[in-house]
Design a protein around this motif. Sequence first.
Motif, PDB file in Angstrom:
ATOM      1  N   TYR A  81       0.833  -1.204   0.000  1.00 44.00           N
ATOM      2  CA  TYR A  81       0.000   0.000   0.000  1.00 44.00           C
ATOM      3  C   TYR A  81       0.869   1.256   0.000  1.00 44.00           C
ATOM      4  CZ  TYR A  81      -3.738  -3.117   1.589  1.00 44.00           C
ATOM      5  OH  TYR A  81      -4.645  -4.134   1.700  1.00 44.00           O
ATOM      6  N   ARG A  82       0.408   2.276  -0.709  1.00 47.26           N
ATOM      7  CA  ARG A  82       0.981   3.612  -0.534  1.00 47.26           C
ATOM      8  C   ARG A  82       0.304   4.211   0.700  1.00 47.26           C
ATOM      9  NH1 ARG A  82       1.320   8.358  -5.138  1.00 47.26           N
ATOM     10  NH2 ARG A  82       2.980   9.545  -4.104  1.00 47.26           N
ATOM     11  N   ASN A  86       5.199   9.697   0.087  1.00 51.86           N
ATOM     12  CA  ASN A  86       6.556   9.193  -0.166  1.00 51.86           C
ATOM     13  C   ASN A  86       6.901   7.962   0.670  1.00 51.86           C
ATOM     14  OD1 ASN A  86       6.448  10.706   2.220  1.00 51.86           O
ATOM     15  ND2 ASN A  86       8.606  11.286   2.107  1.00 51.86           N
ATOM     16  N   LEU A  87       5.895   7.249   1.190  1.00 54.01           N
ATOM     17  CA  LEU A  87       6.182   6.067   2.013  1.00 54.01           C
ATOM     18  C   LEU A  87       5.180   4.950   1.725  1.00 54.01           C
ATOM     19  CD1 LEU A  87       8.210   5.175   4.287  1.00 54.01           C
ATOM     20  CD2 LEU A  87       6.340   5.632   5.895  1.00 54.01           C
ATOM     21  N   TYR A  88       5.732   3.768   1.407  1.00 55.12           N
ATOM     22  CA  TYR A  88       4.930   2.646   0.935  1.00 55.12           C
ATOM     23  C   TYR A  88       5.166   1.433   1.822  1.00 55.12           C
ATOM     24  CZ  TYR A  88       4.836   5.397  -3.427  1.00 55.12           C
ATOM     25  OH  TYR A  88       4.684   6.397  -4.363  1.00 55.12           O
ATOM     26  N   LEU A 125       6.992  -3.705  -4.623  1.00 52.15           N
ATOM     27  CA  LEU A 125       7.493  -2.459  -5.207  1.00 52.15           C
ATOM     28  C   LEU A 125       6.969  -2.301  -6.635  1.00 52.15           C
ATOM     29  CD1 LEU A 125      11.199  -2.516  -3.923  1.00 52.15           C
ATOM     30  CD2 LEU A 125       9.508  -0.746  -3.408  1.00 52.15           C
ATOM     31  N   ARG A 126       7.060  -3.380  -7.399  1.00 54.05           N
ATOM     32  CA  ARG A 126       6.632  -3.301  -8.814  1.00 54.05           C
ATOM     33  C   ARG A 126       5.135  -3.021  -8.909  1.00 54.05           C
ATOM     34  NH1 ARG A 126      10.436  -8.185 -10.021  1.00 54.05           N
ATOM     35  NH2 ARG A 126      12.326  -7.095 -10.656  1.00 54.05           N
ATOM     36  N   ALA A 127       4.349  -3.669  -8.030  1.00 52.54           N
ATOM     37  CA  ALA A 127       2.893  -3.459  -8.056  1.00 52.54           C
ATOM     38  C   ALA A 127       2.537  -2.001  -7.749  1.00 52.54           C
ATOM     39  CB  ALA A 127       2.210  -4.380  -7.051  1.00 52.54           C
ATOM     40  N   LEU A 128       3.406  -1.343  -6.977  1.00 54.92           N
ATOM     41  CA  LEU A 128       3.168   0.060  -6.617  1.00 54.92           C
ATOM     42  C   LEU A 128       3.761   1.017  -7.649  1.00 54.92           C
ATOM     43  CD1 LEU A 128       4.030  -0.407  -2.840  1.00 54.92           C
ATOM     44  CD2 LEU A 128       1.784   0.266  -3.721  1.00 54.92           C
ATOM     45  N   GLY A 129       4.334   0.473  -8.730  1.00 58.99           N
ATOM     46  CA  GLY A 129       4.918   1.326  -9.763  1.00 58.99           C
ATOM     47  C   GLY A 129       6.337   1.750  -9.450  1.00 58.99           C
ATOM     48  N   ARG A 283      -3.289   0.375   9.908  1.00 61.76           N
ATOM     49  CA  ARG A 283      -3.197   1.779   9.505  1.00 61.76           C
ATOM     50  C   ARG A 283      -2.968   1.917   8.003  1.00 61.76           C
ATOM     51  NH1 ARG A 283      -0.269   3.420  15.172  1.00 61.76           N
ATOM     52  NH2 ARG A 283      -1.801   4.979  15.766  1.00 61.76           N
ATOM     53  N   ALA A 284      -2.168   0.999   7.429  1.00 64.10           N
ATOM     54  CA  ALA A 284      -1.906   1.066   5.989  1.00 64.10           C
ATOM     55  C   ALA A 284      -3.204   0.912   5.208  1.00 64.10           C
ATOM     56  CB  ALA A 284      -0.904  -0.008   5.590  1.00 64.10           C
TER      57      ALA A 284
END
Length: 325
Positions: A81-82, A86-88, A125-129, A283-284
Amino acid sequence: MQYRQWLPAAVFALAASTLNAQPTPGTPEALFAAARQEAGLDHAGTYRRICGVPDNRYGTPRRPPGTSAPPDRDTWYARPYRVFDNLYFIGTRFHSAWALTTSAGIVVIDSIFEYAVEAEMIDGLRALGLDPNDVRYMLISHAHGDHDQGAAIFQRRFGTQIVMGEADWESTLARTEYPGGVPKRDIGVGPGGLTLTLGDTTVDVIATPGHTPGTLSYVFDVYEDGRKLTVIYAGGTAFNFPPSARAFAIYRDSMVKSAERARAAGATVLMSNHTEFDRAWDRARIAQLRRLPGEPHPYETDVDTVVRYFDMSRDCAEAERLMRE
Ligand SMILES: [Zn+2]
């Protein structure tokens, strides 16, 4: 008859005086009571884990003993999740790993068990672009398997530089084999800490020995729709080190230092590396919902709430130290 009327009142009075009894100041009992107040429900997960609450073990999936099979994915997998601009979140339901994006690449904070690295961190990471090849640094809070087994994998495959406390590099380099491999020594952090800068982003790396001799914690900024919030990330928590009065004193002093750094930085977000400690997975997911105008981000509290986390941890450690004096 008079006796029967008198007895319940006396029993009630006795019970009330027991309930109201204040522990003697400076004793473990008084410190545990103070810690319970400091924790409230804001920090219940960590309080439960380190302050002697019954049934305090949190079952984290591990490989079945004597096998090389990973635990059933359905028991640990969490979607990435984003969470801030700037934090995933790229961790499991139990252990956190985070990608902090900068103008010059990515800083990953903590790894997870090796069995989950591909699914959560690399595919995540890849799934989040995001591109794993852009991960310039991986900060390892401490050298235990639930936080460091992806270090060698990222170093080998993506050229990531690994940052660890000096003392934890020692225990790491002494390993002959390790799930995911043993990383080569990159950047060591001594007692004075380190300011790590990548592009437009700075992470203040703080030496907080106690959980391990080289435990690191971090202060950095995140953004929510462009609004800056300051995070303090606690890098080592449980009391599963060889217990001695000296060890608990070191841990306690690191909590005092963390509280000071949190207050000085104006940190309103407390993060940690087990989801039980900061409810990261909850929370995410809650952060994915549209917020009402003025509604705070689910991670945002206030400086006093953040400082209470470290005061509670300090008092639990001090109580344990007193019991071993
Ligand atoms: Zn640990």
